[in-house]
Design a protein around this motif. Structure first.
Motif, mmCIF file in Angstrom:
data_model
loop_
_atom_site.group_PDB
_atom_site.id
_atom_site.type_symbol
_atom_site.label_atom_id
_atom_site.label_comp_id
_atom_site.label_asym_id
_atom_site.label_seq_id
_atom_site.Cartn_x
_atom_site.Cartn_y
_atom_site.Cartn_z
ATOM 1 N N MET A 129 2.337 -19.983 33.789
ATOM 2 C CA MET A 129 1.849 -18.837 33.043
ATOM 3 C C MET A 129 1.384 -17.783 34.045
ATOM 4 S SD MET A 129 -1.296 -18.442 30.290
ATOM 5 C CE MET A 129 -2.105 -19.875 30.865
ATOM 6 N N GLU A 130 1.881 -16.586 33.854
ATOM 7 C CA GLU A 130 1.487 -15.481 34.726
ATOM 8 C C GLU A 130 0.277 -14.778 34.126
ATOM 9 O OE1 GLU A 130 3.209 -11.270 36.511
ATOM 10 O OE2 GLU A 130 4.603 -12.683 35.589
ATOM 11 N N VAL A 131 -0.650 -14.372 35.000
ATOM 12 C CA VAL A 131 -1.821 -13.604 34.590
ATOM 13 C C VAL A 131 -1.829 -12.316 35.395
ATOM 14 C CG1 VAL A 131 -4.333 -13.547 34.437
ATOM 15 C CG2 VAL A 131 -3.119 -15.702 34.068
ATOM 16 N N ARG A 132 -1.980 -11.193 34.708
ATOM 17 C CA ARG A 132 -2.001 -9.891 35.371
ATOM 18 C C ARG A 132 -3.222 -9.129 34.874
ATOM 19 N NH1 ARG A 132 3.370 -6.698 34.504
ATOM 20 N NH2 ARG A 132 4.124 -8.613 35.459
ATOM 21 N N SER A 133 -3.837 -8.346 35.756
ATOM 22 C CA SER A 133 -4.995 -7.528 35.390
ATOM 23 C C SER A 133 -4.665 -6.060 35.592
ATOM 24 C CB SER A 133 -6.205 -7.887 36.254
ATOM 25 O OG SER A 133 -6.603 -9.218 36.017
ATOM 26 N N VAL A 134 -5.087 -5.227 34.627
ATOM 27 C CA VAL A 134 -4.877 -3.790 34.728
ATOM 28 C C VAL A 134 -6.159 -3.069 34.325
ATOM 29 C CG1 VAL A 134 -2.388 -3.895 34.318
ATOM 30 C CG2 VAL A 134 -3.931 -3.588 32.390
ATOM 31 N N VAL A 135 -6.317 -1.854 34.845
ATOM 32 C CA VAL A 135 -7.433 -0.981 34.472
ATOM 33 C C VAL A 135 -6.811 0.266 33.868
ATOM 34 C CG1 VAL A 135 -9.410 0.332 35.304
ATOM 35 C CG2 VAL A 135 -8.860 -1.873 36.345
ATOM 36 N N LEU A 136 -7.243 0.603 32.639
ATOM 37 C CA LEU A 136 -6.690 1.750 31.930
ATOM 38 C C LEU A 136 -7.799 2.714 31.519
ATOM 39 C CD1 LEU A 136 -4.246 -0.121 29.500
ATOM 40 C CD2 LEU A 136 -3.692 0.943 31.698
ATOM 41 N N SER A 137 -7.456 3.986 31.457
ATOM 42 C CA SER A 137 -8.352 5.010 30.910
ATOM 43 C C SER A 137 -8.097 5.098 29.412
ATOM 44 C CB SER A 137 -8.055 6.368 31.546
ATOM 45 O OG SER A 137 -8.264 6.309 32.933
ATOM 46 N N PRO A 138 -9.064 5.546 28.628
ATOM 47 C CA PRO A 138 -8.846 5.686 27.188
ATOM 48 C C PRO A 138 -7.608 6.528 26.893
ATOM 49 C CG PRO A 138 -11.160 5.951 27.678
ATOM 50 C CD PRO A 138 -10.445 5.903 28.995
ATOM 51 N N GLY A 139 -6.745 6.006 26.025
ATOM 52 C CA GLY A 139 -5.502 6.685 25.664
ATOM 53 C C GLY A 139 -4.332 6.361 26.569
ATOM 54 N N GLU A 140 -4.596 5.754 27.714
ATOM 55 C CA GLU A 140 -3.536 5.457 28.678
ATOM 56 C C GLU A 140 -2.712 4.250 28.223
ATOM 57 O OE1 GLU A 140 -2.995 4.477 33.453
ATOM 58 O OE2 GLU A 140 -4.993 4.684 32.608
ATOM 59 N N PRO A 141 -1.360 4.349 28.283
ATOM 60 C CA PRO A 141 -0.522 3.215 27.917
ATOM 61 C C PRO A 141 -0.133 2.371 29.128
ATOM 62 C CG PRO A 141 0.835 5.155 28.126
ATOM 63 C CD PRO A 141 -0.595 5.580 28.424
ATOM 64 N N TYR A 142 0.212 1.127 28.872
ATOM 65 C CA TYR A 142 0.738 0.230 29.902
ATOM 66 C C TYR A 142 1.930 -0.487 29.279
ATOM 67 C CZ TYR A 142 1.150 -3.598 33.220
ATOM 68 O OH TYR A 142 1.628 -4.496 34.144
ATOM 69 N N GLU A 143 3.089 -0.397 29.917
ATOM 70 C CA GLU A 143 4.288 -1.050 29.405
ATOM 71 C C GLU A 143 4.455 -2.417 30.054
ATOM 72 O OE1 GLU A 143 7.878 1.180 29.604
ATOM 73 O OE2 GLU A 143 7.135 2.742 28.262
ATOM 74 N N LEU A 144 4.630 -3.410 29.217
ATOM 75 C CA LEU A 144 4.835 -4.780 29.667
ATOM 76 C C LEU A 144 6.216 -5.214 29.203
ATOM 77 C CD1 LEU A 144 3.719 -7.448 30.856
ATOM 78 C CD2 LEU A 144 2.843 -7.939 28.565
ATOM 79 N N ASP A 197 4.772 -26.910 18.266
ATOM 80 C CA ASP A 197 5.383 -27.054 19.587
ATOM 81 C C ASP A 197 4.683 -26.149 20.594
ATOM 82 O OD1 ASP A 197 7.152 -28.760 18.395
ATOM 83 O OD2 ASP A 197 8.930 -27.512 18.718
ATOM 84 N N ALA A 198 4.669 -26.578 21.842
ATOM 85 C CA ALA A 198 4.093 -25.760 22.914
ATOM 86 C C ALA A 198 4.953 -24.509 23.106
ATOM 87 C CB ALA A 198 4.045 -26.558 24.213
ATOM 88 N N PRO A 199 4.348 -23.389 23.497
ATOM 89 C CA PRO A 199 5.127 -22.171 23.749
ATOM 90 C C PRO A 199 6.148 -22.396 24.856
ATOM 91 C CG PRO A 199 2.783 -21.675 23.683
ATOM 92 C CD PRO A 199 2.908 -23.166 23.684
ATOM 93 N N TYR A 200 7.287 -21.718 24.742
ATOM 94 C CA TYR A 200 8.312 -21.764 25.776
ATOM 95 C C TYR A 200 7.825 -21.063 27.033
ATOM 96 C CZ TYR A 200 12.839 -21.134 28.053
ATOM 97 O OH TYR A 200 13.870 -21.153 28.957
ATOM 98 N N ASP A 201 7.089 -19.964 26.819
ATOM 99 C CA ASP A 201 6.564 -19.181 27.939
ATOM 100 C C ASP A 201 5.265 -18.523 27.486
ATOM 101 O OD1 ASP A 201 6.401 -18.036 30.432
ATOM 102 O OD2 ASP A 201 8.057 -16.623 30.153
ATOM 103 N N GLU A 202 4.402 -18.189 28.445
ATOM 104 C CA GLU A 202 3.146 -17.511 28.147
ATOM 105 C C GLU A 202 2.873 -16.467 29.220
ATOM 106 O OE1 GLU A 202 -0.114 -20.177 26.232
ATOM 107 O OE2 GLU A 202 0.887 -21.387 27.757
ATOM 108 N N PHE A 203 2.150 -15.434 28.827
ATOM 109 C CA PHE A 203 1.766 -14.374 29.752
ATOM 110 C C PHE A 203 0.402 -13.868 29.307
ATOM 111 C CE2 PHE A 203 1.403 -10.133 31.376
ATOM 112 C CZ PHE A 203 2.038 -10.174 32.596
ATOM 113 N N VAL A 204 -0.514 -13.693 30.254
ATOM 114 C CA VAL A 204 -1.852 -13.201 29.936
ATOM 115 C C VAL A 204 -2.070 -11.873 30.650
ATOM 116 C CG1 VAL A 204 -4.331 -13.622 30.175
ATOM 117 C CG2 VAL A 204 -2.804 -15.492 29.529
#
Length: 106
Positions: A1-16, A86-93
């Protein structure tokens, strides 16, 4: 499982971008914990193309909500709805910290 951290300003988008396996019956689901009012999550339109049954890249847009100052953890899980035990095939946090909105121009 991958874990990623981001910091956003209000209204700012993040594409995953996550790999879809819809031809195999899998879908991505998400759950927001922490401060659920700090962010919104939406699935963007999927790009077509590729041979039948091929994996497709899916795009999810996480947007920081005003006024900011919150933290949220979004857990994406790739599951097959007919088999909820069933357990998830993949996970991302994705850990999101939303900064405080500025008070205006100085």
């Amino acid at each position: 499982m991958e874990v990623r951290s981001v910091v956003l300003s209000p209204g700012e988008p993040y594409e995953l971008r996550l790999t879809g396996r819809g031809a195999r019956g899998y879908v991505w689901t998400w759950q927001v914990t922490g401060d659920p009012d700090a962010v919104s999550v939406a699935q963007a339109a999927a790009a077509g193309g590729g041979p039948p049954g091929a994996a497709v890249e899916l795009c999810y847009v996480v947007r920081a909500r005003p006024p900011g100052g919150g933290r949220a953890r979004i857990r994406f899980a790739q599951v097959r709805p007919p088999y909820p035990d069933d357990a998830p095939y993949d996970e991302f946090v994705l850990d999101v910290r939303v900064t405080q909105a500025s008070g205006g121009a100085g």
